[in-house]
Scaffold this motif. Sequence first.
Motif, PDB file in Angstrom:
ATOM      1  N   GLY A 123       0.817  -1.209   0.000  1.00  0.00           N
ATOM      2  CA  GLY A 123       0.000   0.000   0.000  1.00  0.00           C
ATOM      3  C   GLY A 123       0.848   1.254   0.000  1.00  0.00           C
ATOM      4  N   VAL A 124       0.209   2.374   0.386  1.00  0.00           N
ATOM      5  CA  VAL A 124       0.885   3.677   0.330  1.00  0.00           C
ATOM      6  C   VAL A 124       1.307   4.095   1.739  1.00  0.00           C
ATOM      7  N   THR A 125       2.528   4.586   1.849  1.00  0.00           N
ATOM      8  CA  THR A 125       3.020   5.081   3.134  1.00  0.00           C
ATOM      9  C   THR A 125       3.326   6.563   2.987  1.00  0.00           C
ATOM     10  N   VAL A 126       2.776   7.347   3.914  1.00  0.00           N
ATOM     11  CA  VAL A 126       2.937   8.795   3.886  1.00  0.00           C
ATOM     12  C   VAL A 126       3.864   9.194   5.033  1.00  0.00           C
ATOM     13  N   PHE A 127       4.791  10.099   4.765  1.00  0.00           N
ATOM     14  CA  PHE A 127       5.793  10.499   5.760  1.00  0.00           C
ATOM     15  C   PHE A 127       5.627  11.959   6.110  1.00  0.00           C
ATOM     16  N   LYS A 128       5.642  12.235   7.392  1.00  0.00           N
ATOM     17  CA  LYS A 128       5.590  13.628   7.843  1.00  0.00           C
ATOM     18  C   LYS A 128       6.363  13.746   9.154  1.00  0.00           C
ATOM     19  N   GLY A 129       7.354  14.597   9.163  1.00  0.00           N
ATOM     20  CA  GLY A 129       8.158  14.780  10.375  1.00  0.00           C
ATOM     21  C   GLY A 129       8.780  13.471  10.799  1.00  0.00           C
ATOM     22  N   ASN A 130       8.551  13.108  12.047  1.00  0.00           N
ATOM     23  CA  ASN A 130       9.119  11.889  12.620  1.00  0.00           C
ATOM     24  C   ASN A 130       8.347  10.640  12.316  1.00  0.00           C
ATOM     25  N   TYR A 131       7.189  10.787  11.696  1.00  0.00           N
ATOM     26  CA  TYR A 131       6.245   9.674  11.652  1.00  0.00           C
ATOM     27  C   TYR A 131       5.907   9.253  10.231  1.00  0.00           C
TER      28      TYR A 131
END
Length: 454
Positions: free
Chosen positions: A415-423
Motif C-alpha cells: 500500500g501507500v506510506t505517507v511520511f511527515k516529520g518523525n512519523y
Amino acid sequence: MKLLSQTLCLCLALALCLADHHTGHDHGGMPGKHMDHQHGKKEGHEHSLHAGGILNRCRGLEMDAVAVNEDGVPYFFKGDHVFKGFHGQAELSNASFAELDDHHHLGHVDAAFRMHYEDNPTQHDHIFFFLNEKVFSYYKHKLEVGFPKNISEVFPGIPDHLDAAVVCPKPDCDEDSVIFFKGDEIYHYNVRTKKVEEKEFNSMPNCTSAFRYAEHYYCFHGHQFSKFDPKTGDVHGRYPKEARDYFMKCARFGNTTDHLEREQCSRVHLDAITADDAGNIHAFRGHYFLEKDAETEKWTADPVEKDFKELHSNPDAVFTYENHLYMAKGSKMYVYTATEPHTLLAGYPKPLKDEIGLDAPIDAAFVCQDKHIAHVLKGENVYDIDLKASPRVPVKDVPFTSIRNIDTAMCGPKGVTVFKGNYFYHFESLNVMLMSKLIPEPHVIAMELFGCDH
Ligand SMILES: *[C@@H]1O[C@H](CO)[C@@H](O)[C@H](O)[C@H]1NC(C)=O
Ligand SMILES: *[C@@H]1O[C@H](CO)[C@@H](O)[C@H](O)[C@H]1NC(C)=O
Ligand SMILES: *[C@@H]1O[C@H](CO)[C@@H](O)[C@H](O)[C@H]1NC(C)=O
Ligand SMILES: *[C@@H]1O[C@H](CO)[C@@H](O)[C@H](O)[C@H]1NC(C)=O
C-alpha cells in the motif's frame, strides 16, 4: 545561563531546550520541506553563514533554549536570534516575540517549553519562556495579559535563573508535570497540584536544555545530548551524542563517522523516499540517503553526491518506474538507473514541466506496483500522470486532506506510506488514502522503518 553575545557565539555553552511534542493530535507536526519553500532557500548557504558574525548552527552552534510552536515547528533560540525548524537562517527573536526584549533587553532565553495538557485550558498550548526571574506566557504568538510575571508567582517553588524545562505527562512522569533544571538540581512540578518534588539525577550531566521528542526525553549539555528516563534521570545506551548530527540538517556533520547510525536515528524529516516492486527502498534526507536491500534487509547510508553527483542533494520527490529513479528537484527532473552504479540518463536533467506537465515544486510522487501511473502530490492536490503517454498530462484526482503538509510518500506491495516529520502512516491503497477521513496510527520513522534502536 550566561548572557551570550553573538561574537562569542561559537564558543559558549549550549542550552537547547526543546519543549514538548505531545502524544496528542499533533503527531508528526514537525516541519517539513514546506519550511524550505517558505524561506525560499536550501542548505547551500550553510558554509557561508558563519561569515560576518551570522549564526551558523551547522558549525556546532549551541542553543540557549528551544520551544515547539503550536504547529509542531521547533524554535531554537540563540542569543537574540531564533532558528525556526531544523535548518535555515536565524531571525531576530523579537520579531516573533517582541516583549521578550521590553523589560531587560536580555538578549537570551534561559529555558522554554510549550505546555500541552488539554485539561488545563488556561495554559494548554501556551509557550512559556524563562528569563532570569521572569516568566513570559505566549498564546498564538501573543503575550498573555499580565505577563511577564515572577517565576515564583506562576511556578511556586521553582527557582530563578533556570537552565532548562520540559513537559512530562503521565505515565512518563508519575503525574502530569513540568521538569525544571538548574545546575544539578531537578524539580518535578505537578501541573495540577503545583506541588514540587526535588530529585537527584545522579547519572546525568547538568542539562542546559531538555526536550521531549517522539516520546523520548533528551538532555542537552554543551553541543551534545543524552537520552534520559524522566523519572530517574538514568541514561541508557551510547551517550552523549552530537546534537548537530541528530537535530539539525547540515551538509557536514560533527565528528561522526558512522553515517548509517546517524541517518537511521536522525529526527530530521525526509526529503523523499521510494520503493520498488521488490521492496528495495531509497530514502533521501539533505546530503545523505539510506538504501535498503530487499534481499538482505540491510540498510546502508551514503552521501547523495557520491551516487547521484548531478543531483547533489535535497530532492523534492523521487519515484521508481521501470528500473529507473525519477528525481524531482526544483524545476528539474533527473532520471537515474535504479541499480548501481546509478547513471544519469542522457539528456537529463530535463524541465519538470516537460516531463510531468506540472510546475515546481512538487511534494511527493510514487508509482504503485505494476502500474504506469505516477501519483504526484502538490499541496493538497493529487495528480495522476500516465507515464506511457506522450506528452504526459497530469489529471487531477480527488485531493488528499487527512494529513497536511506531508514530506514524502511511497507505494509498495502493501500500500501507500505517507511520511511527515518523525512519523509515517500506512494506507492499504491509494484509494483508501484518498477517501480516508481518519489519520492512521503513526509510526516512528527512526525506529520502525530504519531500525534505530534508541
Ligand atoms: C530587536 O532586537 C534587535 C537586536 O537585539 C534590536 O536592534 C532591535 O531594536 C529590536 N527590535 C525591536 C522592535 O525591539
Ligand atoms: C517580583 O519579584 C520582585 C523581586 O523579587 C519583587 O520586588 C516583586 O514584588 C515581585 N512581584 C510580585 C507581583 O510578586
Ligand atoms: C553542575 O551544577 C552544579 C551546581 O548546581 C555545579 O556545582 C557542578 O559543577 C556542575 N557540574 C558540571 C559538570 O558542570
Ligand atoms: C571533533 O571536532 C572538534 C572541533 O572541530 C575537534 O577539536 C576535535 O578534536 C574533534 N574530535 C575528534 C575525535 O575528531
